[in-house]
Every structure is written in structure tokens, then in C-alpha cells.
Design an enzyme around this catalytic site. Structure first.
Site, short mmCIF file in Angstrom:
data_model
loop_
_atom_site.label_atom_id
_atom_site.label_comp_id
_atom_site.label_asym_id
_atom_site.label_seq_id
_atom_site.Cartn_x
_atom_site.Cartn_y
_atom_site.Cartn_z
N ASP A 107 50.92 22.99 73.44
CA ASP A 107 52.16 23.10 72.82
C ASP A 107 52.78 24.32 72.85
O ASP A 107 52.44 25.45 72.46
CB ASP A 107 52.09 22.90 71.13
N VAL A 108 53.86 24.37 73.69
CA VAL A 108 54.53 25.72 74.14
C VAL A 108 55.00 26.35 72.75
O VAL A 108 55.31 27.73 73.05
CB VAL A 108 55.68 25.45 74.95
N LYS B 57 70.38 24.76 74.16
CA LYS B 57 70.65 24.72 75.53
C LYS B 57 72.00 25.83 76.09
O LYS B 57 71.75 26.47 77.14
CB LYS B 57 71.40 23.41 76.05
N ILE C 225 61.88 14.14 83.07
CA ILE C 225 62.22 14.81 84.34
C ILE C 225 61.17 15.85 84.79
O ILE C 225 60.93 15.99 86.05
CB ILE C 225 63.41 16.04 83.92
N THR D 88 65.40 8.63 81.39
CA THR D 88 64.14 9.27 81.12
C THR D 88 63.43 8.14 80.06
O THR D 88 64.38 7.69 79.44
CB THR D 88 63.96 10.64 80.57
N TYR E 180 70.76 21.19 69.05
CA TYR E 180 70.38 20.73 70.53
C TYR E 180 71.02 21.62 71.35
O TYR E 180 70.59 22.33 72.33
CB TYR E 180 70.12 19.40 70.98
N ASN F 284 60.05 23.65 81.24
CA ASN F 284 60.74 22.15 81.30
C ASN F 284 60.66 21.59 79.62
O ASN F 284 61.50 20.72 79.49
CB ASN F 284 60.54 21.12 81.99
#
Length: 265
Positions: free
Chosen positions: A59-60, A155, A17, A186, A151, A86
Site C-alpha cells: 500500500d503506497v 492531480k 493503465i 479501465t 481528486y 501510477n
């Protein structure tokens, strides 16, 4: 050219994405800073976009790297008009009791703390530009998902965080929104699909969970993202925009592999 002359700091922008968003942002006139931790796809993406855009290996989950990436962006472009958070990971697919401490921590470090880092180091630039923030969430953050507890927790937290950020930063004229896809083709999803007992049956399932009748590519999410970052969405904030083909609507079940999904049965 909805995003003409905008400078967009896009994390996880070299695949899936994020890659589709990078392409759409550039086509809409923006300068795109593609931030990713995978060097091969990062190099390929920036080669496609062109030299007026930038690629930063980062690397965030690591605050020093995010801080350096923001400073590098400001040194080159002088401003940041939007931050699109993202970057994210989805593994492992497990129920809660089977998830290890490290798996739990890594999901939260990337999917949530990454947003904390970009906001912490990018907020002053967004105040100066009266910019906006976009978070990539997921429909499962609202409706849940089997065998994917950690996960979905991240979110769900992204959704709540988006709304709180929208309230906190509204006095600075900063809008904060999120996009929430259902299934989207993806590289990650295609790899997962290839590992299933029947790829064809799973493709059919992924198609039919969407009432509109197909599992989309990432460009449908990117089109929504362009809108939310543009002046067309100037009075929208705190919105979790479901770009899901209606996957959250009604009761749906597959009778067998060849029949259509029935609603309300």
C-alpha cells in the site's frame, strides 16, 4: 527494446493503465516490479509477465510497506532505473463541500503521499543509476472537472510536484515527468459507466470529448510512458505530457445523442 535491462518499480501496476504499462515495459525489455495492494490482480499480472519480473503486495500510503518494497527490489535486482508512480484512487465524485475529511485524506495519502514515499526510499537508487521518475497525472489536474474536487486537486498537485522534483533532482541527472490522460477505458471507468442512467449515451460522450473520435484503452498511455522512461526522452524533464486525444482543445458540446460534437459553437 527501448528499455532493455532497465529495472522499473511500478506502483498500481496490476490493473488499468498500470497493467498496460507493465505489459509494455516488459515487452520493451525491462524487468518490472509490479507493486499493488490488490492480491488477486497482482498474482494474475505477474503470472502473465513471467518469473523474471516481480510482484510486491504494498500500500503506497504506508511508508513502512514502501520502504520494504524498495529494499526487496534492490536485494533481488541490485538497482532501480525508474520509478513509475501510477497508483491512485479517484473516488469519491463529489463537490468539495460534500467530501468528508476521511475521503479527502485518503485521496491525498494515495495520490500524493505515495509519490513522497517512493521518492524518499528510492532516491538513492535512482541517483546511483541516473534514473528517472514518471508520475501518472490526469488532464483534469489542468482543466478541472465537475463534482470531482478532491481528486482534481490531487492531480493538480501532482503536476506542480513533478516540475519541482524535476528541478530538485536535475543535478543528479534524474529526469521527472508525468503523463496526463483524459478518459481511458479501465476497469474503474467501465464500472462507473455501468452505473450511469444510460451506458450508451455515456459511451458516446466519452468518445466525443476526444477530438480524435474515440475513448482509448490504456495502451496509448503505456506507449507514451515507455518513451518517457527511455533514452529517447533523455533531454525531457518537468514535462506534463497530455495523452488525451486533444480533449483539452477548443469549445465542444453535444447537440444530441446522434449528432457529432460541434467545435467553437
Amino acid at each position: 527494446m527501448f528499455l532493455a535491462d532497465k529495472v522499473i518499480f511500478l506502483t498500481g501496476g496490476s490493473m488499468g493503465i498500470g497493467y498496460e504499462c507493465a505489459r509494455k515495459y516488459a515487452a520493451a525489455g525491462a524487468k518490472v516490479i509490479v507493486v499493488a495492494n490488490e492480491p488477486v490482480s497482482l498474482e494474475a499480472t505477474i503470472k502473465e509477465l513471467g518469473s523474471e519480473h516481480a510482484a510486491i503486495l504494498c500500500d503506497v500510503a504506508k511508508p513502512a510497506e514502501v520502504k520494504a518494497a524498495v529494499l526487496q527490489t534492490l536485494q533481488r535486482y541490485g538497482k532501480i532505473d525508474a520509478i513509475h508512480n501510477n497508483a491512485g484512487i479517484a473516488a469519491p465524485s463529489k463537490p468539495l463541500h460534500s467530501t468528508t475529511d476521511e475521503e479527502w485524506e485518503q485521496l491525498f495519502r494515495v495520490n500524493l503521499k505515495g509519490i513522497y514515499h517512493t521518492t524518499k526510499y528510492g532516491l538513492d537508487a535512482l541517483i546511483a543509476s541516473r534514473g528517472c521518475i514518471l508520475n501518472t497525472s490526469s488532464l483534469v489536474g489542468e482543466i478541472g472537472q465537475e463534482n470531482h474536487a478532491a481528486y482534481t486537486a490531487t492531480k493538480g498537485a501532482v503536476n506542480s510536484l513533478t516540475k519541482s522534483m524535476a528541478l530538485d533532482y536535475a543535478p543528479y541527472h534524474i529526469r521527472v515527468n508525468a503523463v496526463a490522460p483524459a478518459a481511458v477505458w479501465t476497469p474503474m471507468l467501465r464500472k462507473w459507466n455501468s452505473e450511469q442512467a444510460s451506458e450508451a449515451a455515456m459511451e458516446e460522450y466519452l468518445k466525443h470529448i476526444h477530438p480524435l473520435g474515440y475513448c482509448p484503452e490504456g495502451d496509448v498511455i503505456a506507449d507514451a510512458a515507455v518513451f518517457l522512461l527511455s533514452e529517447k526522452a533523455r533531454f525531457i524533464t518537468g514535462c506534463i505530457l497530455q495523452v488525451s486525444g486533444g480533449a483539452e482543445l477548443g469549445y465542444r458540446r453535444v447537440l444530441n445523442g446522434s449528432e457529432r460534437i460541434m467545435e467553437g459553437k
